[in-house]
Design a protein around this motif. Structure first.
Motif, PDB file in Angstrom:
ATOM      1  N   SER A 151       0.821  -1.209   0.000  1.00 14.76           N
ATOM      2  CA  SER A 151       0.000   0.000   0.000  1.00 14.76           C
ATOM      3  C   SER A 151       0.856   1.261   0.000  1.00 14.76           C
ATOM      4  CB  SER A 151      -0.921  -0.010   1.231  1.00 14.76           C
ATOM      5  OG  SER A 151      -1.553   1.234   1.397  1.00 14.76           O
ATOM      6  N   VAL A 152       1.883   1.286   0.849  1.00 10.88           N
ATOM      7  CA  VAL A 152       2.746   2.468   0.941  1.00 10.88           C
ATOM      8  C   VAL A 152       3.481   2.701  -0.386  1.00 10.88           C
ATOM      9  CG1 VAL A 152       4.738   3.476   2.109  1.00 10.88           C
ATOM     10  CG2 VAL A 152       3.029   2.219   3.437  1.00 10.88           C
ATOM     11  N   ILE A 153       4.060   1.637  -0.929  1.00 12.06           N
ATOM     12  CA  ILE A 153       4.846   1.767  -2.160  1.00 12.06           C
ATOM     13  C   ILE A 153       3.981   2.222  -3.320  1.00 12.06           C
ATOM     14  CG2 ILE A 153       6.159   0.472  -3.900  1.00 12.06           C
ATOM     15  CD1 ILE A 153       7.175  -1.286  -1.523  1.00 12.06           C
ATOM     16  N   THR A 154       2.801   1.613  -3.471  1.00 10.40           N
ATOM     17  CA  THR A 154       1.967   1.927  -4.639  1.00 10.40           C
ATOM     18  C   THR A 154       1.197   3.228  -4.457  1.00 10.40           C
ATOM     19  OG1 THR A 154       0.221   0.476  -3.771  1.00 10.40           O
ATOM     20  CG2 THR A 154       1.738  -0.466  -5.388  1.00 10.40           C
ATOM     21  N   PHE A 155       0.410   3.329  -3.385  1.00  5.39           N
ATOM     22  CA  PHE A 155      -0.470   4.488  -3.245  1.00  5.39           C
ATOM     23  C   PHE A 155       0.302   5.752  -2.885  1.00  5.39           C
ATOM     24  CE2 PHE A 155      -3.526   7.243  -1.007  1.00  5.39           C
ATOM     25  CZ  PHE A 155      -4.504   7.333  -1.993  1.00  5.39           C
ATOM     26  N   ALA A 156       1.199   5.642  -1.925  1.00  3.29           N
ATOM     27  CA  ALA A 156       1.908   6.846  -1.471  1.00  3.29           C
ATOM     28  C   ALA A 156       2.980   7.290  -2.453  1.00  3.29           C
ATOM     29  CB  ALA A 156       2.519   6.597  -0.093  1.00  3.29           C
ATOM     30  N   PHE A 157       3.838   6.364  -2.879  1.00  2.00           N
ATOM     31  CA  PHE A 157       4.976   6.751  -3.716  1.00  2.00           C
ATOM     32  C   PHE A 157       4.688   6.633  -5.217  1.00  2.00           C
ATOM     33  CE2 PHE A 157       7.053   5.722   0.358  1.00  2.00           C
ATOM     34  CZ  PHE A 157       7.781   6.897   0.538  1.00  2.00           C
ATOM     35  N   LYS A 158       4.329   5.463  -5.681  1.00  2.30           N
ATOM     36  CA  LYS A 158       4.142   5.242  -7.122  1.00  2.30           C
ATOM     37  C   LYS A 158       3.028   6.115  -7.693  1.00  2.30           C
ATOM     38  CE  LYS A 158       3.253   1.585 -10.502  1.00  2.30           C
ATOM     39  NZ  LYS A 158       2.935   0.134 -10.672  1.00  2.30           N
ATOM     40  N   VAL A 165      -1.201  11.684   2.048  1.00  2.37           N
ATOM     41  CA  VAL A 165      -1.345  10.775   3.191  1.00  2.37           C
ATOM     42  C   VAL A 165      -0.595  11.298   4.416  1.00  2.37           C
ATOM     43  CG1 VAL A 165      -1.762   8.743   1.761  1.00  2.37           C
ATOM     44  CG2 VAL A 165       0.572   9.267   2.457  1.00  2.37           C
ATOM     45  N   LEU A 166       0.501  12.028   4.182  1.00  2.00           N
ATOM     46  CA  LEU A 166       1.214  12.615   5.309  1.00  2.00           C
ATOM     47  C   LEU A 166       0.392  13.720   5.965  1.00  2.00           C
ATOM     48  CD1 LEU A 166       4.873  12.816   3.933  1.00  2.00           C
ATOM     49  CD2 LEU A 166       3.980  11.232   5.668  1.00  2.00           C
ATOM     50  N   SER A 167      -0.221  14.559   5.141  1.00  2.00           N
ATOM     51  CA  SER A 167      -1.015  15.663   5.685  1.00  2.00           C
ATOM     52  C   SER A 167      -2.258  15.155   6.411  1.00  2.00           C
ATOM     53  CB  SER A 167      -1.429  16.622   4.562  1.00  2.00           C
ATOM     54  OG  SER A 167      -2.311  15.992   3.650  1.00  2.00           O
ATOM     55  N   GLU A 168      -2.776  14.010   5.958  1.00  4.05           N
ATOM     56  CA  GLU A 168      -3.966  13.423   6.595  1.00  4.05           C
ATOM     57  C   GLU A 168      -3.594  12.465   7.729  1.00  4.05           C
ATOM     58  OE1 GLU A 168      -6.135  11.606   3.410  1.00  4.05           O
ATOM     59  OE2 GLU A 168      -6.766  13.533   2.562  1.00  4.05           O
ATOM     60  N   LYS A 169      -2.276  12.387   8.021  1.00  2.00           N
ATOM     61  CA  LYS A 169      -1.759  11.526   9.098  1.00  2.00           C
ATOM     62  C   LYS A 169      -2.176  10.063   8.912  1.00  2.00           C
ATOM     63  CE  LYS A 169      -1.688  15.376  12.373  1.00  2.00           C
ATOM     64  NZ  LYS A 169      -0.294  15.689  12.055  1.00  2.00           N
ATOM     65  N   LYS A 170      -2.027   9.585   7.677  1.00  2.00           N
ATOM     66  CA  LYS A 170      -2.352   8.198   7.344  1.00  2.00           C
ATOM     67  C   LYS A 170      -1.140   7.275   7.440  1.00  2.00           C
ATOM     68  CE  LYS A 170      -6.720   8.823   6.287  1.00  2.00           C
ATOM     69  NZ  LYS A 170      -7.774   8.231   7.147  1.00  2.00           N
ATOM     70  N   THR A 180      -9.194   3.981   8.651  1.00  3.13           N
ATOM     71  CA  THR A 180     -10.447   3.808   9.380  1.00  3.13           C
ATOM     72  C   THR A 180     -11.485   3.249   8.419  1.00  3.13           C
ATOM     73  OG1 THR A 180     -11.320   5.991   8.805  1.00  3.13           O
ATOM     74  CG2 THR A 180      -9.882   5.862  10.742  1.00  3.13           C
ATOM     75  N   GLU A 181     -12.700   3.029   8.922  1.00  2.00           N
ATOM     76  CA  GLU A 181     -13.773   2.499   8.084  1.00  2.00           C
ATOM     77  C   GLU A 181     -14.042   3.383   6.874  1.00  2.00           C
ATOM     78  OE1 GLU A 181     -17.242   1.562  10.344  1.00  2.00           O
ATOM     79  OE2 GLU A 181     -16.143   0.371  11.810  1.00  2.00           O
ATOM     80  N   GLU A 182     -13.754   4.667   6.987  1.00  2.00           N
ATOM     81  CA  GLU A 182     -13.949   5.575   5.861  1.00  2.00           C
ATOM     82  C   GLU A 182     -13.003   5.244   4.711  1.00  2.00           C
ATOM     83  OE1 GLU A 182     -16.270   8.152   5.375  1.00  2.00           O
ATOM     84  OE2 GLU A 182     -17.143   6.997   7.014  1.00  2.00           O
ATOM     85  N   ASP A 183     -11.863   4.626   5.025  1.00  2.00           N
ATOM     86  CA  ASP A 183     -10.879   4.263   4.004  1.00  2.00           C
ATOM     87  C   ASP A 183     -11.155   2.892   3.390  1.00  2.00           C
ATOM     88  OD1 ASP A 183      -9.041   6.576   4.440  1.00  2.00           O
ATOM     89  OD2 ASP A 183      -8.906   5.678   6.432  1.00  2.00           O
TER      90      ASP A 183
END
Length: 259
Positions: A151-158, A165-170, A180-183
């Motif tokens: 998840s980190v490699i694909t969604f955050a970086f790629k 995600v950093l600003s939303e503290k994810k 959370t359930e919203e995600d």
């Protein structure tokens, strides 16, 4: 009754299309290899498929002669399973409360969806304990997880969402996803998976990656000839238990035994 966000999502999501895609086929064929290995020697095996989706595994196992009971949260998916194979017993329900299923009833219990959508350690442990309750002594539980680092490699970086995600503290300081359930989706790592195994009192038979590097290279996989694709599946099967690769793929399956 108002549908949950998860139910709304799966009412629109085409689960059959995912499992019949090239990357979905890799996950399915590799996982089925392990299930078949553990079916050997069982007479009239009883299978519980918890979080069964549209019943791809339920149908395949029913065709192998298994007595299959499916539990699925989304009513639309329940109807699909019922239409797909009338010999499968289907209940609409939640992995956290399997009151419709008796103690010690199943040779193999599959948890191939619930852990993706449970967000606390306590709820994941409860789902595992319910699966343990309905499984026979010496029976097996197959538990699938979505993996954190994919998840980190694909969604955050790629895909360029790092600052979002950093600003939303994810992400925490160790790059563990915080959802959370919203995600809709929850992501785990080997540390959490090992802790769940220990807390549940189950013993590990095997742990494997059903898709290996597949989800990182979907476009490449889609371009393979049929012959090369079959060889690729054999490759993923050959590396599925490699300790140096566990946790790097998008999914992990833990095979646990109830003593």
């Amino acid at each position: 009754m108002k549908l949950s966000k998860l139910e709304q999502y799966y009412n629109k999501f085409n689960e059959d299309k995912r499992l019949l895609s090239r990357h979905g086929q890799v996950e399915f064929f590799v996982t089925m290899k392990y299930i078949k290995e553990h079916l050997a020697g069982l007479s009239n095996p009883k299978i519980a498929d918890i979080g069964a989706g549209t019943g791809r595994y339920s149908e395949a196992l029913s065709k192998l002669g298994c007595d299959v009971t499916a539990v699925e949260l989304v009513k639309k998916n329940v109807r699909v399973i019922e239409e797909r194979c009338s010999c499968i017993k289907v209940f609409q329900g939640n992995a956290l409360n399997l009151k419709m299923l008796e103690n010690g009833s199943f040779d193999i219990t599959l948890l191939f969806g619930p852990m993706y959508h449970l967000f606390s350690f306590e709820d994941k442990l409860k789902a595992l304990e319910e699966a343990k309750r309905i499984t026979k002594p010496n029976g097996l539980i197959f538990v699938a997880y979505c993996m954190n680092d994919y998840s980190v490699i694909t969604f955050a970086f790629k895909e360029g969402n790092l600052q979002k995600v950093l600003s939303e503290k994810k992400l925490d300081d160790n790059f563990k996803t915080i959802t959370t359930e919203e995600d809709l989706y929850s992501y785990d790592n080997l540390e959490i998976i090992n802790s769940l195994k220990e807390k549940s009192g189950l013993s590990r038979m095997k742990i494997f990656s059903p898709d290996g590097p597949t989800d990182y290279i979907r476009q490449t996989i889609n371009k393979l000839s049929d012959e090369d694709f079959h060889i690729y599946i054999k490759y993923v099967q050959s590396i599925a238990e490699r300790q140096d690769l566990l946790g790097a793929g998008s999914h992990l399956v833990d095979i646990l035994k109830k003593e």
